[in-house]
Design a protein around this motif. Sequence first.
Motif, PDB file in Angstrom:
ATOM      1  N   SER A 322       0.829  -1.215   0.000  1.00  0.00           N
ATOM      2  CA  SER A 322       0.000   0.000   0.000  1.00  0.00           C
ATOM      3  C   SER A 322       0.857   1.255   0.000  1.00  0.00           C
ATOM      4  O   SER A 322       0.624   2.186  -0.777  1.00  0.00           O
ATOM      5  CB  SER A 322      -0.924   0.006   1.225  1.00  0.00           C
ATOM      6  OG  SER A 322      -1.817  -1.082   1.195  1.00  0.00           O
ATOM      7  N   SER A 323       1.858   1.291   0.884  1.00  0.00           N
ATOM      8  CA  SER A 323       2.702   2.479   0.973  1.00  0.00           C
ATOM      9  C   SER A 323       3.512   2.682  -0.307  1.00  0.00           C
ATOM     10  O   SER A 323       3.740   3.814  -0.734  1.00  0.00           O
ATOM     11  CB  SER A 323       3.641   2.380   2.184  1.00  0.00           C
ATOM     12  OG  SER A 323       4.485   1.251   2.093  1.00  0.00           O
ATOM     13  N   SER A 324       3.936   1.586  -0.944  1.00  0.00           N
ATOM     14  CA  SER A 324       4.687   1.700  -2.199  1.00  0.00           C
ATOM     15  C   SER A 324       3.823   2.313  -3.299  1.00  0.00           C
ATOM     16  O   SER A 324       4.280   3.197  -4.042  1.00  0.00           O
ATOM     17  CB  SER A 324       5.194   0.318  -2.635  1.00  0.00           C
ATOM     18  OG  SER A 324       6.068  -0.232  -1.679  1.00  0.00           O
ATOM     19  N   VAL A 325       2.570   1.850  -3.396  1.00  0.00           N
ATOM     20  CA  VAL A 325       1.665   2.383  -4.424  1.00  0.00           C
ATOM     21  C   VAL A 325       1.353   3.854  -4.154  1.00  0.00           C
ATOM     22  O   VAL A 325       1.304   4.671  -5.082  1.00  0.00           O
ATOM     23  CB  VAL A 325       0.370   1.557  -4.483  1.00  0.00           C
ATOM     24  CG1 VAL A 325      -0.600   2.157  -5.500  1.00  0.00           C
ATOM     25  CG2 VAL A 325       0.670   0.114  -4.843  1.00  0.00           C
ATOM     26  N   ILE A 326       1.151   4.192  -2.886  1.00  0.00           N
ATOM     27  CA  ILE A 326       0.861   5.585  -2.534  1.00  0.00           C
ATOM     28  C   ILE A 326       2.014   6.491  -2.942  1.00  0.00           C
ATOM     29  O   ILE A 326       1.814   7.565  -3.529  1.00  0.00           O
ATOM     30  CB  ILE A 326       0.573   5.721  -1.025  1.00  0.00           C
ATOM     31  CG1 ILE A 326      -0.746   5.031  -0.680  1.00  0.00           C
ATOM     32  CG2 ILE A 326       0.518   7.191  -0.598  1.00  0.00           C
ATOM     33  CD1 ILE A 326      -0.993   4.865   0.802  1.00  0.00           C
ATOM     34  N   MET A 327       3.234   6.056  -2.657  1.00  0.00           N
ATOM     35  CA  MET A 327       4.398   6.863  -3.032  1.00  0.00           C
ATOM     36  C   MET A 327       4.525   7.004  -4.542  1.00  0.00           C
ATOM     37  O   MET A 327       4.759   8.102  -5.060  1.00  0.00           O
ATOM     38  CB  MET A 327       5.670   6.244  -2.447  1.00  0.00           C
ATOM     39  CG  MET A 327       5.819   6.432  -0.951  1.00  0.00           C
ATOM     40  SD  MET A 327       7.461   5.941  -0.378  1.00  0.00           S
ATOM     41  CE  MET A 327       7.408   6.546   1.317  1.00  0.00           C
ATOM     42  N   LEU A 328       4.353   5.907  -5.267  1.00  0.00           N
ATOM     43  CA  LEU A 328       4.472   5.953  -6.724  1.00  0.00           C
ATOM     44  C   LEU A 328       3.403   6.836  -7.356  1.00  0.00           C
ATOM     45  O   LEU A 328       3.696   7.655  -8.241  1.00  0.00           O
ATOM     46  CB  LEU A 328       4.377   4.535  -7.293  1.00  0.00           C
ATOM     47  CG  LEU A 328       5.588   3.620  -7.103  1.00  0.00           C
ATOM     48  CD1 LEU A 328       5.256   2.196  -7.530  1.00  0.00           C
ATOM     49  CD2 LEU A 328       6.781   4.138  -7.896  1.00  0.00           C
ATOM     50  N   THR A 329       2.163   6.679  -6.908  1.00  0.00           N
ATOM     51  CA  THR A 329       1.079   7.457  -7.515  1.00  0.00           C
ATOM     52  C   THR A 329       1.122   8.924  -7.099  1.00  0.00           C
ATOM     53  O   THR A 329       0.760   9.801  -7.884  1.00  0.00           O
ATOM     54  CB  THR A 329      -0.296   6.863  -7.146  1.00  0.00           C
ATOM     55  OG1 THR A 329      -0.410   6.768  -5.714  1.00  0.00           O
ATOM     56  CG2 THR A 329      -0.468   5.480  -7.753  1.00  0.00           C
ATOM     57  N   THR A 330       1.577   9.190  -5.866  1.00  0.00           N
ATOM     58  CA  THR A 330       1.702  10.581  -5.425  1.00  0.00           C
ATOM     59  C   THR A 330       2.732  11.312  -6.262  1.00  0.00           C
ATOM     60  O   THR A 330       2.531  12.466  -6.671  1.00  0.00           O
ATOM     61  CB  THR A 330       2.091  10.646  -3.937  1.00  0.00           C
ATOM     62  OG1 THR A 330       1.063  10.031  -3.156  1.00  0.00           O
ATOM     63  CG2 THR A 330       2.255  12.092  -3.478  1.00  0.00           C
ATOM     64  N   PHE A 331       3.850  10.643  -6.513  1.00  0.00           N
ATOM     65  CA  PHE A 331       4.892  11.252  -7.356  1.00  0.00           C
ATOM     66  C   PHE A 331       4.439  11.361  -8.804  1.00  0.00           C
ATOM     67  O   PHE A 331       4.675  12.365  -9.472  1.00  0.00           O
ATOM     68  CB  PHE A 331       6.178  10.424  -7.258  1.00  0.00           C
ATOM     69  CG  PHE A 331       7.295  10.955  -8.112  1.00  0.00           C
ATOM     70  CD1 PHE A 331       8.027  12.063  -7.716  1.00  0.00           C
ATOM     71  CD2 PHE A 331       7.601  10.343  -9.317  1.00  0.00           C
ATOM     72  CE1 PHE A 331       9.057  12.564  -8.511  1.00  0.00           C
ATOM     73  CE2 PHE A 331       8.633  10.833 -10.119  1.00  0.00           C
ATOM     74  CZ  PHE A 331       9.362  11.941  -9.709  1.00  0.00           C
ATOM     75  N   GLY A 332       3.749  10.322  -9.301  1.00  0.00           N
ATOM     76  CA  GLY A 332       3.424  10.282 -10.717  1.00  0.00           C
ATOM     77  C   GLY A 332       2.202  11.061 -11.139  1.00  0.00           C
ATOM     78  O   GLY A 332       2.100  11.495 -12.291  1.00  0.00           O
ATOM     79  N   CYS A 333       1.257  11.285 -10.204  1.00  0.00           N
ATOM     80  CA  CYS A 333      -0.012  11.892 -10.633  1.00  0.00           C
ATOM     81  C   CYS A 333       0.137  13.353 -11.034  1.00  0.00           C
ATOM     82  O   CYS A 333      -0.682  13.863 -11.790  1.00  0.00           O
ATOM     83  CB  CYS A 333      -1.086  11.732  -9.554  1.00  0.00           C
ATOM     84  SG  CYS A 333      -1.028  12.942  -8.233  1.00  0.00           S
ATOM     85  N   SER A 334       1.157  14.031 -10.552  1.00  0.00           N
ATOM     86  CA  SER A 334       1.390  15.409 -10.984  1.00  0.00           C
ATOM     87  C   SER A 334       1.546  15.477 -12.496  1.00  0.00           C
ATOM     88  O   SER A 334       1.048  16.403 -13.150  1.00  0.00           O
ATOM     89  CB  SER A 334       2.650  15.973 -10.309  1.00  0.00           C
ATOM     90  OG  SER A 334       2.508  16.005  -8.919  1.00  0.00           O
ATOM     91  N   PHE A 335       2.225  14.498 -13.043  1.00  0.00           N
ATOM     92  CA  PHE A 335       2.482  14.476 -14.480  1.00  0.00           C
ATOM     93  C   PHE A 335       1.339  13.810 -15.249  1.00  0.00           C
ATOM     94  O   PHE A 335       0.971  14.271 -16.332  1.00  0.00           O
ATOM     95  CB  PHE A 335       3.806  13.758 -14.749  1.00  0.00           C
ATOM     96  CG  PHE A 335       4.969  14.372 -14.023  1.00  0.00           C
ATOM     97  CD1 PHE A 335       5.611  15.494 -14.525  1.00  0.00           C
ATOM     98  CD2 PHE A 335       5.396  13.850 -12.811  1.00  0.00           C
ATOM     99  CE1 PHE A 335       6.675  16.076 -13.844  1.00  0.00           C
ATOM    100  CE2 PHE A 335       6.458  14.423 -12.129  1.00  0.00           C
ATOM    101  CZ  PHE A 335       7.099  15.542 -12.641  1.00  0.00           C
ATOM    102  N   SER A 336       0.774  12.734 -14.687  1.00  0.00           N
ATOM    103  CA  SER A 336      -0.300  12.032 -15.400  1.00  0.00           C
ATOM    104  C   SER A 336      -1.575  12.876 -15.473  1.00  0.00           C
ATOM    105  O   SER A 336      -2.247  12.916 -16.511  1.00  0.00           O
ATOM    106  CB  SER A 336      -0.601  10.682 -14.735  1.00  0.00           C
ATOM    107  OG  SER A 336      -1.044  10.846 -13.414  1.00  0.00           O
ATOM    108  N   LEU A 337      -1.922  13.581 -14.371  1.00  0.00           N
ATOM    109  CA  LEU A 337      -3.110  14.437 -14.392  1.00  0.00           C
ATOM    110  C   LEU A 337      -2.930  15.578 -15.397  1.00  0.00           C
ATOM    111  O   LEU A 337      -3.862  15.946 -16.109  1.00  0.00           O
ATOM    112  CB  LEU A 337      -3.384  15.010 -13.001  1.00  0.00           C
ATOM    113  CG  LEU A 337      -4.021  14.061 -11.989  1.00  0.00           C
ATOM    114  CD1 LEU A 337      -4.180  14.754 -10.640  1.00  0.00           C
ATOM    115  CD2 LEU A 337      -5.370  13.544 -12.475  1.00  0.00           C
ATOM    116  N   THR A 338      -1.721  16.114 -15.443  1.00  0.00           N
ATOM    117  CA  THR A 338      -1.445  17.178 -16.408  1.00  0.00           C
ATOM    118  C   THR A 338      -1.564  16.650 -17.832  1.00  0.00           C
ATOM    119  O   THR A 338      -2.093  17.331 -18.721  1.00  0.00           O
ATOM    120  CB  THR A 338      -0.029  17.742 -16.179  1.00  0.00           C
ATOM    121  OG1 THR A 338       0.084  18.192 -14.824  1.00  0.00           O
ATOM    122  CG2 THR A 338       0.249  18.903 -17.109  1.00  0.00           C
ATOM    123  N   LEU A 339      -1.079  15.424 -18.060  1.00  0.00           N
ATOM    124  CA  LEU A 339      -1.208  14.797 -19.386  1.00  0.00           C
ATOM    125  C   LEU A 339      -2.670  14.635 -19.766  1.00  0.00           C
ATOM    126  O   LEU A 339      -3.066  14.978 -20.894  1.00  0.00           O
ATOM    127  CB  LEU A 339      -0.515  13.431 -19.362  1.00  0.00           C
ATOM    128  CG  LEU A 339      -0.757  12.544 -20.596  1.00  0.00           C
ATOM    129  CD1 LEU A 339      -0.153  13.187 -21.843  1.00  0.00           C
ATOM    130  CD2 LEU A 339      -0.176  11.150 -20.369  1.00  0.00           C
TER     131      LEU A 339
END
Length: 350
Positions: A322-339
Amino acid sequence: MENLVFSLNATTPIFALMVLGYVFRKIGLIDEKAAAWMNKFVFKAALPVLVFEDLAGQDFAGTWNGKFVLFCFGVTSVSIALIALLSKFVVRDRAKRGEFIQSSYRSSAALLGIAFIHNIYGDAASGMGPLMILGSVPLYNVFAVIVLTVTAGEEGNGAGVLKQSKDAGTLARSGNEGSMQSAGGNKTMQAQGVLLKKTLKGIVTNPIILGIAIGLVWSLIRIPQPKIFQTIVSNVARLATPLGLMSMGATFEFKKAAQEVKPALIAAFIKLLALPAIFLPLAVALGFTGEQIVAILVMLGSATTVSCYIMAKSMGHEGTLSSSVIMLTTFGCSFSLTLWLFVLRSVGVI
């Protein structure tokens, strides 16, 4: 670029608090006992109050859009079903499968969603965020309780019952006499019945579910909130995110996370890219535009909520996946949401 900057401003502090918790653990400011207390406090007090605050002050009756709420409800249900089916092929460990499922579908809808919508459309879109929360967040939490209860490890809520069920089934298969098979079958049915009762009890007594229920009733009845009450609720609710994130960071172990990197990457891909790619075209085809589409995007493709980790740890799971997914998505969503915003704007939907 403006949306990228906003996304980074929204998600970087969240990621930083996780790192801060890890640093505090390394220098001795937070030990294992303190992290466990923080997690327990957030799960039983701060997070339910936060959910209550998000829902109690909303005017669901005045901004009601049945088609929109039904779409959010339906998409959330279908997403959970598809991810649960996929999890059987991706994650072999039953306990980790529960973490994979909930971290793949649960978004930071309440924390990030409303702020994101308001940043783009202002107060004119004040109705879409709450309606999106109403159509998704209750389902998020109800299914999370069910999934985590059914897939809990030996120390978790459903473990003993599941073990009894397996033992009973083994007895029935190995016995040559009808009486032994009957006894094994009866024990299996009894074990399944106990598990069902435990699951229902877990839903009814779950603090977050109670917070949602009270918040919805409060909103519909329009009970006034005195200033003192609002201040106390707000102060307690504010503790949920920082304490939960630092607790997660303090207990994060890179060696264990490295072992879960494959399912974590798959869950992050589902959360940030696959779900929006599947359901956004359907939303457009059904006629949703503007702030409605942005609300749906946040529901589908924003970072996995920290509640996943808090609930997983509190219900007998390890929490590393759970914590691994949270870290990955927190870092990645800044770019994916913008995309996704760029794509939606390019096709003229927003």
